[in-house]
Design a protein around this motif. Structure first.
Motif: not given
Length: 337
Positions: A123, A126, A147, A233-234, A237
């Motif tokens: 995390t 990122l 995230i 990215l969401g 994840e």
């Protein structure tokens, strides 16, 4: 359902007042020559961290800092969309946007890979990658919700971006006479490579009005990518979490960061509705005040031990990638502009 779900209203007000004061003081300090490169948001974060030395005040303020860091952050990101003038971006042609897409794609990937090779947490890797590649602290805060990052991770990523952004702003200004670029080209390089909007403006300003305008256009082209990157990215994840949990029977849901949709809508409204465009400077100033409050709230909750323990490896990776993005921006400007 209460809009402000606080058990102790007095302590909640203390948190609101303190974070607001940190934001205003941070804004004032950012106007000073020596602190302008650090920026309003990072200064508000630092002030929030300083308040922690008074444990009694910190304990009372924490009644509302979680709410401020979460809800105010989203409201600030939405209002920040008014800063993004789509008319200017489109009238300047798609060249800057194409370059920004190339830079952001390459650098997020590279930042993440390098950080992971250095055994940085997924995390945090990122967050640092997005902060370095898109638009500094605002990108870190915008991505953190998508995230589900911890406050300590967000603060550390912001600190890394702030330190390196300031250092590399000074480096690129020093290099300007040796690059052989026109003022416009130098501004594009600054906008494509530097971390914060304030950094790009400061560096571009060393090349005059033309350099400043070019830096802003190139930088805003990167800012425009914040919303799609947060969505991508969401989604990644959510897929990663689903795969890790082994629950493959549940219907996969794409987590849509709605406040990023608000960011784009605000950009469109401010760009194409003349009546609203007059109020854009006020709305952008309000955005930074609200974001400053969110940053101060994060500072009030930061775990100093985590930063000291985890900071060296992500900083090392980010230094390497900051050198790469500056070199990449130089190559793009030399080849395309």
């Amino acid at each position: 359902m209460h809009v402000f779900p606080f058990a102790n209203k007095r302590n909640a007000v203390i948190g609101l007042v303190l974070t607001l004061a940190c934001s205003f003081i941070g804004q004032a300090l950012a106007g000073l020559p020596g602190l302008s490169l650090i920026g309003h948001l990072v200064l508000a974060l630092i002030l929030g961290m300083v308040i922690q030395f008074s444990q009694s005040v910190t304990k009372m303020a924490r009644e509302s800092t979680g709410f401020i860091a979460n809800k105010f952050l989203r409201a600030g990101i939405i209002l920040l969309g008014f800063m993004l003038n789509l008319v200017i971006l489109m009238s300047a042609g798609l060249k800057s946007l194409e370059a920004a897409v190339f830079v952001v794609t390459i650098m997020i990937t590279l930042n993440y890979v390098v950080a992971r090779l250095l055994r940085v947490d997924h995390t945090l890797a990122l967050l640092t990658a997005c902060g370095d590649s898109i638009c500094g602290a605002a990108a870190v805060m915008g991505i953190s919700g998508a995230i589900k990052a911890k406050a300590d991770q967000s603060v550390l990523a912001v600190a890394i971006v702030a330190i390196l952004g300031t250092v590399f702003t000074l480096i690129i200004v020093f290099l300007q006479p040796f690059l052989g670029f026109s003022n416009a080209q130098f501004g594009v390089m600054a906008g494509l490579s530097l971390h914060e909007i304030a950094h790009a403006v400061a560096a571009g300003g060393s090349a005059g009005a033309v350099g400043t305008d070019s830096a802003i256009i190139a930088k805003l082209s990167r800012v425009l990518l914040l919303a799609p990157v947060a969505l991508i990215l969401g989604t990644f994840e959510a897929w990663r979490e689903r795969r890790r949990s082994g629950d493959t029977n549940t219907k996969f849901k794409i987590p849509i960061p709605w406040f990023m949709g608000g960011f784009i809508i605000a950009s469109a409204i401010g760009s194409y509705i003349p009546a609203v465009s007059l109020a854009v400077p006020v709305l952008v100033k309000a955005a930074y005040i609200i974001l400053g409050m969110a940053m101060a709230a994060l500072g009030l909750n930061v775990n100093f031990g985590v930063i000291l323990r985890e900071g060296v490896r992500p900083l090392t990776g980010a230094v390497f990638c900051s050198i790469v993005i500056m070199t990449l921006a130089w190559f793009i400007v030399r080849s395309w502009f």
